[in-house]
Write a protein that holds these residues in place. Structure first.
Motif, PDB file in Angstrom:
ATOM      1  N   HIS A  57      40.404  33.532  41.657  1.00  0.00           N
ATOM      2  CA  HIS A  57      40.816  34.290  40.478  1.00  0.00           C
ATOM      3  C   HIS A  57      39.702  34.107  39.469  1.00  0.00           C
ATOM      4  CE1 HIS A  57      43.069  35.496  36.916  1.00  0.00           C
ATOM      5  NE2 HIS A  57      43.900  36.104  37.748  1.00  0.00           N
ATOM      6  N   GLN A  58      39.011  35.180  39.149  1.00  0.00           N
ATOM      7  CA  GLN A  58      37.794  35.095  38.350  1.00  0.00           C
ATOM      8  C   GLN A  58      38.050  35.253  36.854  1.00  0.00           C
ATOM      9  OE1 GLN A  58      35.099  34.065  39.536  1.00  0.00           O
ATOM     10  NE2 GLN A  58      34.858  34.717  41.640  1.00  0.00           N
ATOM     11  N   GLY A  59      39.247  34.955  36.424  1.00  0.00           N
ATOM     12  CA  GLY A  59      39.544  35.014  35.004  1.00  0.00           C
ATOM     13  C   GLY A  59      40.343  36.239  34.635  1.00  0.00           C
ATOM     14  N   ALA A  60      40.632  36.348  33.359  1.00  0.00           N
ATOM     15  CA  ALA A  60      41.465  37.440  32.879  1.00  0.00           C
ATOM     16  C   ALA A  60      40.961  37.938  31.526  1.00  0.00           C
ATOM     17  CB  ALA A  60      42.911  36.969  32.747  1.00  0.00           C
ATOM     18  N   TRP A  61      41.145  39.212  31.293  1.00  0.00           N
ATOM     19  CA  TRP A  61      40.872  39.820  29.991  1.00  0.00           C
ATOM     20  C   TRP A  61      42.205  40.032  29.313  1.00  0.00           C
ATOM     21  CZ3 TRP A  61      37.788  41.196  26.164  1.00  0.00           C
ATOM     22  CH2 TRP A  61      38.175  42.222  25.314  1.00  0.00           C
ATOM     23  N   ARG A  62      42.345  39.508  28.114  1.00  0.00           N
ATOM     24  CA  ARG A  62      43.555  39.704  27.322  1.00  0.00           C
ATOM     25  C   ARG A  62      43.163  40.534  26.106  1.00  0.00           C
ATOM     26  NH1 ARG A  62      44.460  35.031  30.030  1.00  0.00           N
ATOM     27  NH2 ARG A  62      46.603  34.676  30.694  1.00  0.00           N
ATOM     28  N   ASP A  63      43.634  41.766  26.073  1.00  0.00           N
ATOM     29  CA  ASP A  63      43.263  42.706  25.015  1.00  0.00           C
ATOM     30  C   ASP A  63      43.742  42.206  23.655  1.00  0.00           C
ATOM     31  OD1 ASP A  63      42.689  44.842  23.401  1.00  0.00           O
ATOM     32  OD2 ASP A  63      43.874  46.294  24.526  1.00  0.00           O
ATOM     33  N   PRO A  64      42.833  41.958  22.724  1.00  0.00           N
ATOM     34  CA  PRO A  64      43.234  41.480  21.402  1.00  0.00           C
ATOM     35  C   PRO A  64      43.639  42.605  20.446  1.00  0.00           C
ATOM     36  CG  PRO A  64      40.852  41.548  21.523  1.00  0.00           C
ATOM     37  CD  PRO A  64      41.375  41.958  22.889  1.00  0.00           C
ATOM     38  N   ASN A  65      43.390  43.873  20.824  1.00  0.00           N
ATOM     39  CA  ASN A  65      43.555  44.980  19.886  1.00  0.00           C
ATOM     40  C   ASN A  65      44.574  46.030  20.308  1.00  0.00           C
ATOM     41  OD1 ASN A  65      41.343  43.946  18.346  1.00  0.00           O
ATOM     42  ND2 ASN A  65      39.996  44.793  19.899  1.00  0.00           N
ATOM     43  N   GLY A  66      45.478  45.723  21.198  1.00  0.00           N
ATOM     44  CA  GLY A  66      46.410  46.714  21.733  1.00  0.00           C
ATOM     45  C   GLY A  66      47.345  47.325  20.705  1.00  0.00           C
ATOM     46  N   TYR A  89      39.194  47.594  26.110  1.00  0.00           N
ATOM     47  CA  TYR A  89      38.125  46.844  26.758  1.00  0.00           C
ATOM     48  C   TYR A  89      36.989  46.603  25.788  1.00  0.00           C
ATOM     49  CZ  TYR A  89      35.686  51.292  27.172  1.00  0.00           C
ATOM     50  OH  TYR A  89      35.068  52.480  26.899  1.00  0.00           O
ATOM     51  N   ASN A  90      36.186  45.645  26.126  1.00  0.00           N
ATOM     52  CA  ASN A  90      34.985  45.304  25.386  1.00  0.00           C
ATOM     53  C   ASN A  90      33.844  45.471  26.378  1.00  0.00           C
ATOM     54  OD1 ASN A  90      32.734  43.541  24.721  1.00  0.00           O
ATOM     55  ND2 ASN A  90      33.997  42.769  23.043  1.00  0.00           N
ATOM     56  N   GLU A  91      33.058  46.509  26.217  1.00  0.00           N
ATOM     57  CA  GLU A  91      32.030  46.853  27.197  1.00  0.00           C
ATOM     58  C   GLU A  91      31.038  45.720  27.438  1.00  0.00           C
ATOM     59  OE1 GLU A  91      28.697  50.306  27.637  1.00  0.00           O
ATOM     60  OE2 GLU A  91      30.647  50.879  26.808  1.00  0.00           O
ATOM     61  N   THR A  92      30.639  45.032  26.381  1.00  0.00           N
ATOM     62  CA  THR A  92      29.692  43.927  26.520  1.00  0.00           C
ATOM     63  C   THR A  92      30.313  42.788  27.325  1.00  0.00           C
ATOM     64  OG1 THR A  92      28.696  44.495  24.409  1.00  0.00           O
ATOM     65  CG2 THR A  92      28.245  42.292  25.262  1.00  0.00           C
ATOM     66  N   TYR A  93      31.539  42.419  26.984  1.00  0.00           N
ATOM     67  CA  TYR A  93      32.230  41.342  27.699  1.00  0.00           C
ATOM     68  C   TYR A  93      32.427  41.722  29.158  1.00  0.00           C
ATOM     69  CZ  TYR A  93      35.826  38.025  29.078  1.00  0.00           C
ATOM     70  OH  TYR A  93      36.533  37.060  29.735  1.00  0.00           O
ATOM     71  N   PHE A  94      32.918  42.942  29.412  1.00  0.00           N
ATOM     72  CA  PHE A  94      33.166  43.379  30.787  1.00  0.00           C
ATOM     73  C   PHE A  94      31.885  43.414  31.601  1.00  0.00           C
ATOM     74  CE2 PHE A  94      37.432  45.833  30.707  1.00  0.00           C
ATOM     75  CZ  PHE A  94      38.044  44.734  30.168  1.00  0.00           C
ATOM     76  N   GLY A  95      30.789  43.888  30.982  1.00  0.00           N
ATOM     77  CA  GLY A  95      29.518  43.939  31.694  1.00  0.00           C
ATOM     78  C   GLY A  95      29.056  42.559  32.133  1.00  0.00           C
ATOM     79  N   THR A  98      31.609  41.105  34.816  1.00  0.00           N
ATOM     80  CA  THR A  98      31.401  41.746  36.114  1.00  0.00           C
ATOM     81  C   THR A  98      30.101  41.270  36.754  1.00  0.00           C
ATOM     82  OG1 THR A  98      32.622  43.684  35.342  1.00  0.00           O
ATOM     83  CG2 THR A  98      31.214  43.975  37.273  1.00  0.00           C
ATOM     84  N   ARG A  99      29.027  41.179  35.968  1.00  0.00           N
ATOM     85  CA  ARG A  99      27.750  40.704  36.505  1.00  0.00           C
ATOM     86  C   ARG A  99      27.890  39.285  37.055  1.00  0.00           C
ATOM     87  NH1 ARG A  99      24.713  40.705  32.196  1.00  0.00           N
ATOM     88  NH2 ARG A  99      24.778  38.475  31.904  1.00  0.00           N
ATOM     89  N   ASN A 100      28.576  38.417  36.330  1.00  0.00           N
ATOM     90  CA  ASN A 100      28.766  37.034  36.794  1.00  0.00           C
ATOM     91  C   ASN A 100      29.564  36.981  38.088  1.00  0.00           C
ATOM     92  OD1 ASN A 100      27.341  36.009  34.623  1.00  0.00           O
ATOM     93  ND2 ASN A 100      29.170  35.645  33.394  1.00  0.00           N
ATOM     94  N   VAL A 101      30.628  37.773  38.173  1.00  0.00           N
ATOM     95  CA  VAL A 101      31.435  37.781  39.400  1.00  0.00           C
ATOM     96  C   VAL A 101      30.627  38.340  40.567  1.00  0.00           C
ATOM     97  CG1 VAL A 101      33.486  38.764  40.508  1.00  0.00           C
ATOM     98  CG2 VAL A 101      33.649  37.855  38.183  1.00  0.00           C
ATOM     99  N   LEU A 102      29.915  39.444  40.354  1.00  0.00           N
ATOM    100  CA  LEU A 102      29.101  40.024  41.428  1.00  0.00           C
ATOM    101  C   LEU A 102      28.007  39.064  41.882  1.00  0.00           C
ATOM    102  CD1 LEU A 102      28.796  43.698  40.175  1.00  0.00           C
ATOM    103  CD2 LEU A 102      30.061  42.896  42.181  1.00  0.00           C
ATOM    104  N   ASP A 103      27.367  38.375  40.949  1.00  0.00           N
ATOM    105  CA  ASP A 103      26.347  37.386  41.305  1.00  0.00           C
ATOM    106  C   ASP A 103      26.941  36.252  42.125  1.00  0.00           C
ATOM    107  OD1 ASP A 103      24.367  38.823  40.006  1.00  0.00           O
ATOM    108  OD2 ASP A 103      24.324  37.518  38.230  1.00  0.00           O
ATOM    109  N   GLU A 104      28.124  35.788  41.738  1.00  0.00           N
ATOM    110  CA  GLU A 104      28.783  34.697  42.472  1.00  0.00           C
ATOM    111  C   GLU A 104      29.156  35.147  43.881  1.00  0.00           C
ATOM    112  OE1 GLU A 104      31.914  32.508  44.185  1.00  0.00           O
ATOM    113  OE2 GLU A 104      32.471  34.282  43.056  1.00  0.00           O
TER     114      GLU A 104
END
Length: 128
Positions: A57-66, A89-95, A98-104
């Motif tokens: 489980h590579q973590g979770a995004w919890r939307d702060p602005n819903g 979503y936060n494009e910078t955070y997601f990018g 995602t990069r960290n998960v793909l690299d792993e």
């Protein structure tokens, strides 16, 4: 890399599809605003299933602005509003996430491939 390596999904019943995935697969999970305060331990169920199944489980995004709730945000009546809301979503955070998960995943796949390669060359033939 096979298509079953990473499952990206909002929290919900669709995450039960992880049972169809290979061990060592990865899961990225998204939550609507308010979920952390109101969902209790149920929000961790897919994290636990991933762990028990040999997945990551590579973590979770919890939307702060819903969506806004007309009641105090810790009021249980807000759960239905948050649950039905869109997840931002936060494009910078997601990018970066995602990069960290793909690299792993890439690193893990390369290590698995090198282990298989070295095992086949070092075992030798026992037939004479």
């Amino acid at each position: 890399m096979s298509l079953t390596d990473i499952l990206v999904s909002p929290h919900g019943a669709q995450l039960t599809n992880m049972f169809l995935m290979d061990r060592n697969s990865s899961v990225m999970e998204f939550f609507p605003k308010g979920w952390l305060k109101l969902a209790g331990v149920g929000q961790f169920v897919f994290h636990w299933i991933a762990s028990w199944s040999g997945m990551r489980h590579q973590g979770a995004w919890r939307d702060p602005n819903g969506d806004k709730c007309p009641y105090p945000e810790d009021d249980r009546r807000c759960m239905s509003i948050f649950k039905s809301g869109k997840i931002g979503y936060n494009e910078t955070y997601f990018g970066e996430w995602t990069r960290n998960v793909l690299d792993e995943v890439k690193t893990r796949k390369m290590e698995e491939a090198s282990k298989k390669g070295s095992a086949s060359t070092s075992s030798g033939c026992a037939c004479s």
